[in-house]
Write a protein that holds these residues in place. Structure first.
Motif, mmCIF file in Angstrom:
data_model
loop_
_atom_site.group_PDB
_atom_site.id
_atom_site.type_symbol
_atom_site.label_atom_id
_atom_site.label_comp_id
_atom_site.label_asym_id
_atom_site.label_seq_id
_atom_site.Cartn_x
_atom_site.Cartn_y
_atom_site.Cartn_z
ATOM 1 N N SER A 21 0.808 -1.284 0.062
ATOM 2 C CA SER A 21 0.086 0.259 -0.158
ATOM 3 C C SER A 21 0.767 1.218 0.144
ATOM 4 O O SER A 21 0.479 2.237 -0.753
ATOM 5 N N SER A 22 2.111 1.141 0.573
ATOM 6 C CA SER A 22 2.866 2.367 0.597
ATOM 7 C C SER A 22 3.530 2.600 -0.602
ATOM 8 O O SER A 22 3.547 3.774 -1.073
ATOM 9 N N LYS A 26 2.788 5.886 -3.023
ATOM 10 C CA LYS A 26 3.944 6.969 -3.437
ATOM 11 C C LYS A 26 4.026 6.869 -5.013
ATOM 12 O O LYS A 26 4.011 7.914 -5.588
ATOM 13 N N SER A 27 3.650 5.825 -5.756
ATOM 14 C CA SER A 27 3.503 5.802 -7.365
ATOM 15 C C SER A 27 2.182 6.629 -7.702
ATOM 16 O O SER A 27 2.098 7.368 -8.596
ATOM 17 N N PHE A 28 1.035 6.639 -6.821
ATOM 18 C CA PHE A 28 -0.252 7.574 -6.963
ATOM 19 C C PHE A 28 0.316 8.862 -7.034
ATOM 20 O O PHE A 28 -0.117 9.823 -7.693
ATOM 21 N N LEU A 29 0.945 9.122 -5.873
ATOM 22 C CA LEU A 29 1.378 10.789 -5.839
ATOM 23 C C LEU A 29 2.089 11.224 -6.932
ATOM 24 O O LEU A 29 2.150 12.436 -7.404
ATOM 25 N N LYS A 30 3.238 10.422 -7.630
ATOM 26 C CA LYS A 30 3.916 10.702 -8.732
ATOM 27 C C LYS A 30 3.257 10.790 -9.845
ATOM 28 O O LYS A 30 3.216 11.541 -10.839
ATOM 29 N N LEU A 31 1.826 10.149 -10.092
ATOM 30 C CA LEU A 31 1.302 10.176 -11.166
ATOM 31 C C LEU A 31 0.211 11.539 -10.979
ATOM 32 O O LEU A 31 0.026 12.097 -12.021
ATOM 33 N N ALA A 32 -0.147 11.877 -9.815
ATOM 34 C CA ALA A 32 -0.879 13.026 -9.718
ATOM 35 C C ALA A 32 0.065 14.348 -9.417
ATOM 36 O O ALA A 32 -0.613 15.554 -9.350
ATOM 37 N N GLU A 33 1.352 13.987 -9.463
ATOM 38 C CA GLU A 33 2.199 15.150 -9.462
ATOM 39 C C GLU A 33 2.204 16.040 -8.268
ATOM 40 O O GLU A 33 2.041 17.132 -8.434
ATOM 41 N N GLU A 34 2.042 15.238 -7.116
ATOM 42 C CA GLU A 34 1.654 15.812 -5.839
ATOM 43 C C GLU A 34 3.148 15.676 -5.160
ATOM 44 O O GLU A 34 3.818 14.660 -5.310
#
Length: 101
Positions: A21-22, A26-34
């Protein structure tokens, strides 16, 4: 003993899930550019809970430790049987030729 193993494996599965999950977060944050500011509280809580379950499963599943002093075990054995090793038994020695009749 079986319950302790089940608790340990449940904690281990939860720990792997928290790690997955972690990485996914982290990969979700990279895609969302956050910007990465840390893990969410549910992942941290899952890590703590799974660690506690793993520790509890390991400690409750351990069998009783043996006493560090061997007096209780050695009192019931003879001295000859303690140091008896079959590797040191030699039957082909010079005594057979000297005492053969």
């Amino acid at each position: 003993m079986a319950v302790a193993k089940a608790v340990f494996f449940l904690g281990l599965i939860l720990l792997f899930h928290a790690g997955y999950s972690s990485v996914q977060h982290k990969s979700f944050l990279k895609l969302a550019e956050e910007e990465y500011e840390g893990l969410p509280s549910d992942i941290i809580l899952e890590c703590i809970l799974s660690s506690i379950l793993c520790i509890f499963g390991l400690l409750s599943g351990v069998s009783r430790f043996k006493d560090i002093h061997l007096k209780t075990e050695l009192n019931s054995k003879r001295y000859d049987s303690i140091f008896h090793r079959q590797n040191f038994m030699i039957f082909n020695h010079r005594g057979t030729t000297i005492y053969s009749k």
